[in-house]
Design an enzyme around this catalytic site. Sequence first.
Site, PDB file in Angstrom:
ATOM      1  N   HIS A 110       0.853  -1.190   0.000  1.00  0.00           N
ATOM      2  CA  HIS A 110       0.000   0.000   0.000  1.00  0.00           C
ATOM      3  C   HIS A 110       0.886   1.236   0.000  1.00  0.00           C
ATOM      4  CE1 HIS A 110      -2.951   2.994   1.022  1.00  0.00           C
ATOM      5  NE2 HIS A 110      -2.450   3.190   2.229  1.00  0.00           N
TER       6      HIS A 110
ATOM      7  N   HIS B 254      -6.813   8.557  -1.450  1.00  0.00           N
ATOM      8  CA  HIS B 254      -5.934   7.982  -0.430  1.00  0.00           C
ATOM      9  C   HIS B 254      -4.678   7.322  -1.033  1.00  0.00           C
ATOM     10  CE1 HIS B 254      -5.578   5.546   3.551  1.00  0.00           C
ATOM     11  NE2 HIS B 254      -4.434   5.515   2.901  1.00  0.00           N
TER      12      HIS B 254
ATOM     13  N   GLU C  78       2.763  -0.542 -22.504  1.00  0.00           N
ATOM     14  CA  GLU C  78       3.046  -1.698 -21.646  1.00  0.00           C
ATOM     15  C   GLU C  78       1.901  -1.989 -20.662  1.00  0.00           C
ATOM     16  OE1 GLU C  78       5.745   0.972 -18.639  1.00  0.00           O
ATOM     17  OE2 GLU C  78       6.114  -1.170 -18.598  1.00  0.00           O
TER      18      GLU C  78
ATOM     19  N   HIS D  28       1.030   5.757  -0.999  1.00  0.00           N
ATOM     20  CA  HIS D  28       0.305   6.999  -1.293  1.00  0.00           C
ATOM     21  C   HIS D  28       0.875   7.606  -2.569  1.00  0.00           C
ATOM     22  CE1 HIS D  28      -0.934   7.399   3.243  1.00  0.00           C
ATOM     23  NE2 HIS D  28      -1.441   6.333   2.646  1.00  0.00           N
TER      24      HIS D  28
HETATM   25  O1  2HA Z   1      -0.313   5.322   7.745  1.00  0.00           O
HETATM   26  O2  2HA Z   1      -1.098   4.546   4.893  1.00  0.00           O
HETATM   27  O3  2HA Z   1      -3.625   3.886   5.266  1.00  0.00           O
HETATM   28  C1  2HA Z   1      -0.448   4.161   7.074  1.00  0.00           C
HETATM   29  C2  2HA Z   1      -1.451   4.318   6.027  1.00  0.00           C
HETATM   30  C3  2HA Z   1      -2.862   4.162   6.372  1.00  0.00           C
HETATM   31 ZN    ZN Z   2      -2.624   4.856   3.485  1.00  0.00          ZN
END
Ligand code: 2HA
Ligand code: ZN
Length: 275
Positions: free
Chosen positions: A139, A210, A169, A141
């Site tokens: 994950h 997010h 691509e 940002h």
């Molecule tokens: O702080 O990215 O989604 C961690 C994160 C929460």
């Molecule tokens: Zn996050």
Amino acid sequence: MKVLEAAFVKGFIRMATDGWEQGWHERNGGNLSYRIKAEEIGSVQEELSCKEWQPIGTTVPDLAGEYFLVTGSGKYMRNVEIKPEDSICIVELDDKGERYRTCWGLVNGGRPTSELPSHLMNHEVKKKVTNGRYRVIYHAHTTNTIALTFVLPLEDEAFTRELWEMATECPVVFPDGIGIVPWMVPGGRDIAVATSELMKKYDVAIWAHHGMFCAGEDFDMTFGLMHTVEKSAEILVKVLSMTPNKRQTIQPDDFRNLAVDFKVTLPERFLYEKH
Ligand code: 2HA
Ligand code: ZN
């Protein structure tokens, strides 16, 4: 072997540093998890010492008894390389997939990532649909991808098609497409359920306003996937900054021809006619 000498730990740390260097991890933003192989956990057994059991906040029965290497809640990706034993941890899940305990790392206290429910529910889905092949959930940002969630419709079709068009691509790297989670409160079970539902068919899920989640077999493939999607988003941001109308682009039939030569299946629902 010491935990920090193990190849899977070195690969994890390198990926955290790579993400930081991309600018995707301001402050404590983003998190990473790896489902550890039996022989890998065996190789570092001597250094494991497990603390008390804690609730996960969701249930992942198909991951019962597995070990994960994960970033810590509130920890900074930029610190993972210089103080890994403070920033990351190895956790073990119980025999029902309801609780975890920390067995290495987080030497100054703390918990695994606040997004542990999302990571584990994504791992559970991916373990099942890939026959155990996928081991990494990431994950971040990602700036340009986040920017696009303010201007594109929050629909899988729109994001997939627009990002495919930005680099040849892309349809080869993520032929199944991209799923979109509308804005939701992060950290809990609801967003974990929504994301893991998308992970049944996609390797990429975007959280509106997010960031992004990617799933993959190993660190290279998962980082490469996130990098490719974000690069494509950067091109789209540049194009939209110049003009709302592309003068020319890759057309549906071009994608169909590409699919034949590159031996990928591109779902027709992403190849709609635009008016
Ligand atoms: O702080 O990215 O989604 C961690 C994160 C929460
Ligand atoms: Zn996050």
